[in-house]
Design a protein around this motif. Sequence first.
Motif, PDB file in Angstrom:
ATOM      1  N   VAL A 178       0.684  -1.314  -0.556  1.00 39.98           N
ATOM      2  CA  VAL A 178      -0.090   0.228   0.111  1.00 39.98           C
ATOM      3  C   VAL A 178       0.816   0.990  -0.189  1.00 39.98           C
ATOM      4  CG1 VAL A 178      -1.299   1.415   1.223  1.00 39.98           C
ATOM      5  CG2 VAL A 178      -1.919  -0.852   1.626  1.00 39.98           C
ATOM      6  N   PHE A 179       1.931   1.496   1.164  1.00 43.56           N
ATOM      7  CA  PHE A 179       2.046   2.257   0.948  1.00 43.56           C
ATOM      8  C   PHE A 179       3.720   3.094   0.383  1.00 43.56           C
ATOM      9  CE2 PHE A 179       0.482   2.348   5.414  1.00 43.56           C
ATOM     10  CZ  PHE A 179       0.216   3.467   5.421  1.00 43.56           C
ATOM     11  N   GLN A 180       4.141   1.858  -0.368  1.00 46.14           N
ATOM     12  CA  GLN A 180       5.477   1.451  -1.350  1.00 46.14           C
ATOM     13  C   GLN A 180       6.453   2.486  -0.948  1.00 46.14           C
ATOM     14  OE1 GLN A 180       4.128   1.320  -4.966  1.00 46.14           O
ATOM     15  NE2 GLN A 180       2.962  -0.863  -4.800  1.00 46.14           N
ATOM     16  N   ARG A 181       7.240   2.498   0.039  1.00 43.26           N
ATOM     17  CA  ARG A 181       8.171   3.550   0.384  1.00 43.26           C
ATOM     18  C   ARG A 181       9.651   2.385   0.653  1.00 43.26           C
ATOM     19  NH1 ARG A 181       9.674   6.234   6.592  1.00 43.26           N
ATOM     20  NH2 ARG A 181      10.437   8.047   5.960  1.00 43.26           N
ATOM     21  N   PRO A 182       9.877   3.250  -0.239  1.00 41.85           N
ATOM     22  CA  PRO A 182      11.998   2.685  -0.629  1.00 41.85           C
ATOM     23  C   PRO A 182      12.323   2.668   0.257  1.00 41.85           C
ATOM     24  CG  PRO A 182      10.859   4.616  -2.772  1.00 41.85           C
ATOM     25  CD  PRO A 182      10.404   4.753  -1.038  1.00 41.85           C
ATOM     26  N   ARG A 183      13.691   1.396   0.231  1.00 36.84           N
ATOM     27  CA  ARG A 183      13.997   1.677   1.529  1.00 36.84           C
ATOM     28  C   ARG A 183      15.543   3.184   1.735  1.00 36.84           C
ATOM     29  NH1 ARG A 183      14.070  -3.426   4.853  1.00 36.84           N
ATOM     30  NH2 ARG A 183      12.658  -4.448   3.927  1.00 36.84           N
ATOM     31  N   PRO A 184      16.196   3.561   2.779  1.00 34.08           N
ATOM     32  CA  PRO A 184      16.489   3.984   3.006  1.00 34.08           C
ATOM     33  C   PRO A 184      18.607   3.874   1.847  1.00 34.08           C
ATOM     34  CG  PRO A 184      16.853   3.319   5.004  1.00 34.08           C
ATOM     35  CD  PRO A 184      15.440   2.151   4.101  1.00 34.08           C
ATOM     36  N   ASP A 185      18.535   4.858   1.716  1.00 31.03           N
ATOM     37  CA  ASP A 185      19.745   4.900   0.829  1.00 31.03           C
ATOM     38  C   ASP A 185      21.210   5.333   0.903  1.00 31.03           C
ATOM     39  OD1 ASP A 185      21.392   3.965  -1.968  1.00 31.03           O
ATOM     40  OD2 ASP A 185      20.395   5.524  -2.822  1.00 31.03           O
ATOM     41  N   LEU A 186      21.076   4.722   2.814  1.00 31.58           N
ATOM     42  CA  LEU A 186      22.106   5.724   3.123  1.00 31.58           C
ATOM     43  C   LEU A 186      23.538   4.756   3.770  1.00 31.58           C
ATOM     44  CD1 LEU A 186      20.102   8.196   5.009  1.00 31.58           C
ATOM     45  CD2 LEU A 186      21.288   8.730   2.896  1.00 31.58           C
ATOM     46  N   SER A 187      24.112   4.465   3.099  1.00 31.26           N
ATOM     47  CA  SER A 187      25.286   3.305   3.227  1.00 31.26           C
ATOM     48  C   SER A 187      24.716   2.226   3.825  1.00 31.26           C
ATOM     49  CB  SER A 187      26.484   3.815   4.140  1.00 31.26           C
ATOM     50  OG  SER A 187      26.980   5.028   3.760  1.00 31.26           O
TER      51      SER A 187
ATOM     52  N   ILE B 167      23.741  -4.213   5.015  1.00 31.70           N
ATOM     53  CA  ILE B 167      23.164  -5.255   4.391  1.00 31.70           C
ATOM     54  C   ILE B 167      22.119  -4.690   2.764  1.00 31.70           C
ATOM     55  CG2 ILE B 167      23.135  -7.134   6.343  1.00 31.70           C
ATOM     56  CD1 ILE B 167      20.399  -6.956   7.106  1.00 31.70           C
ATOM     57  N   HIS B 168      21.199  -6.264   2.544  1.00 36.18           N
ATOM     58  CA  HIS B 168      20.291  -5.481   0.956  1.00 36.18           C
ATOM     59  C   HIS B 168      19.046  -6.862   1.316  1.00 36.18           C
ATOM     60  CE1 HIS B 168      19.388  -4.814  -3.227  1.00 36.18           C
ATOM     61  NE2 HIS B 168      18.763  -6.320  -2.993  1.00 36.18           N
ATOM     62  N   GLU B 169      17.979  -5.425   1.086  1.00 37.74           N
ATOM     63  CA  GLU B 169      16.702  -5.571   1.626  1.00 37.74           C
ATOM     64  C   GLU B 169      16.087  -5.774   0.155  1.00 37.74           C
ATOM     65  OE1 GLU B 169      15.261  -7.840   3.153  1.00 37.74           O
ATOM     66  OE2 GLU B 169      16.803  -7.801   5.322  1.00 37.74           O
ATOM     67  N   SER B 170      15.392  -5.909  -0.324  1.00 32.05           N
ATOM     68  CA  SER B 170      14.755  -5.960  -1.670  1.00 32.05           C
ATOM     69  C   SER B 170      12.941  -5.487  -1.405  1.00 32.05           C
ATOM     70  CB  SER B 170      14.290  -6.873  -2.449  1.00 32.05           C
ATOM     71  OG  SER B 170      13.939  -8.838  -2.454  1.00 32.05           O
ATOM     72  N   SER B 171      12.031  -5.961  -0.859  1.00 29.64           N
ATOM     73  CA  SER B 171      11.142  -5.049  -0.313  1.00 29.64           C
ATOM     74  C   SER B 171      10.774  -3.714   0.052  1.00 29.64           C
ATOM     75  CB  SER B 171      10.283  -5.995   0.797  1.00 29.64           C
ATOM     76  OG  SER B 171      11.098  -5.586   2.050  1.00 29.64           O
ATOM     77  N   TYR B 172       9.675  -3.523   0.132  1.00 37.22           N
ATOM     78  CA  TYR B 172       9.656  -1.762   0.842  1.00 37.22           C
ATOM     79  C   TYR B 172      10.097  -1.766   1.978  1.00 37.22           C
ATOM     80  CZ  TYR B 172       7.526  -1.363  -3.908  1.00 37.22           C
ATOM     81  OH  TYR B 172       7.447  -0.879  -5.548  1.00 37.22           O
ATOM     82  N   SER B 173      10.518  -0.614   2.632  1.00 41.09           N
ATOM     83  CA  SER B 173      10.872  -0.311   3.589  1.00 41.09           C
ATOM     84  C   SER B 173       9.328  -0.246   4.782  1.00 41.09           C
ATOM     85  CB  SER B 173      11.755   0.810   3.452  1.00 41.09           C
ATOM     86  OG  SER B 173      11.678   1.497   5.303  1.00 41.09           O
TER      87      SER B 173
ATOM     88  N   VAL C 133      18.928  -0.330   6.987  1.00 45.82           N
ATOM     89  CA  VAL C 133      17.701  -0.637   5.788  1.00 45.82           C
ATOM     90  C   VAL C 133      15.738  -0.374   6.451  1.00 45.82           C
ATOM     91  CG1 VAL C 133      18.568  -3.369   4.937  1.00 45.82           C
ATOM     92  CG2 VAL C 133      17.617  -3.111   6.786  1.00 45.82           C
ATOM     93  N   HIS C 134      16.304  -0.066   7.071  1.00 45.25           N
ATOM     94  CA  HIS C 134      14.777   1.062   7.761  1.00 45.25           C
ATOM     95  C   HIS C 134      15.143   2.559   8.147  1.00 45.25           C
ATOM     96  CE1 HIS C 134      11.833  -2.174   7.125  1.00 45.25           C
ATOM     97  NE2 HIS C 134      12.395  -3.192   7.357  1.00 45.25           N
ATOM     98  N   TYR C 135      14.221   3.237   7.824  1.00 40.03           N
ATOM     99  CA  TYR C 135      14.141   4.380   8.757  1.00 40.03           C
ATOM    100  C   TYR C 135      13.495   3.766  10.153  1.00 40.03           C
ATOM    101  CZ  TYR C 135      14.471   7.068   4.252  1.00 40.03           C
ATOM    102  OH  TYR C 135      14.913   7.271   2.753  1.00 40.03           O
TER     103      TYR C 135
END
Length: 244
Positions: A125-134, A137-143, A196-198
Motif C-alpha cells: 500500500v505505502f511502497q516506501r523505498p528503503r533508505p539509501d544511506l550506506s 545489508i541488502h533488502e529488496s522489499s519495501y521499507s 535497511v529501515h528508517y
Amino acid sequence: MGRKIKNIFDFTRSSGTTKILTLEIALGGLITFSTLLLFAKIADRILDRDTIALDNTIIQVIYSLRNPALTAAMKIITFFGGEIFLAAAILTTILIIIRKHKGDAFIFSFILFSGVVLNIFLKDVFQRPRPDLSPLIHESSYSFPSGHSINSFIFYTALSYFIFRKVKNKKLSYLLIAASTILILLIGLSRVYLGVHYPSDVVAGYAEGVIWFASILVFEKALIFFRLMRQYETQKSYDINLES
C-alpha cells in the motif's frame, strides 16, 4: 435492547472473573484504538514525507556508532527477527504446544501468520523505498512498515504471553518478558543501524504489532465473555423457573 444492556451490565458485576474479563476487554480496546491513531499519524506523515528530516537525523546519530564489532553483533541480532529464524521458531513452538493446548496453538498460529500477511499488504500500500544511506545489508522489499519489527514483536510477545499464562513460576515469566522486550527493541535498532529501515518504519512496525496482537486478544476475550454470559443467562432463567 435496554434489557439486553442491563443483562450485560449485571453480568459484568456478577463475579470477580467477569470484572477482570471486562477490564481486559476495555483496556485492550483502548490500547488498540490509541495505537491505531498513532499508526495513522505516522502513516500520514510518511505519505507527506514529513518524517525524512527527523529520520535522517536519527540515522546519522546511530551510524556514528558503527564499528566492526557492533556491526557483527547487529547482524546476529537482526537474524533473530528474520524470516528464516522466526519461521523455524514458530513451527517449533506450535509443534510443542499443540499436543496439550490446541486452542492456544490455533490462536498463536493465527496471530503470527495473519500478522505477516498484514505487513506484506501494508508494504504494498505505502511502497516506501528503503533508505539509501550506506546500507550494510541488502533488502529488496519495501521499507514501511518494518517487517522485522512487527514479526519479532508479535512472536516474542505472544510467546511471553502464553508462557506467562501457563507457567506457575511468575519470576521466570517476568524475566522472559523483560528479555523479550529488550530483544524486540534491539531488533528494531539493528534494522536502522544496518541501513535497511528508517526509524519511523520501526516505530510503525511496533505499532502495527501492538494493534494486531491486542485486537486478536480482545476478540478472544470477547468470545469468552459472551460464552460465559450465555451460561449466566441460562442459569438465571433456570433459577427463576425453579422459584416460580
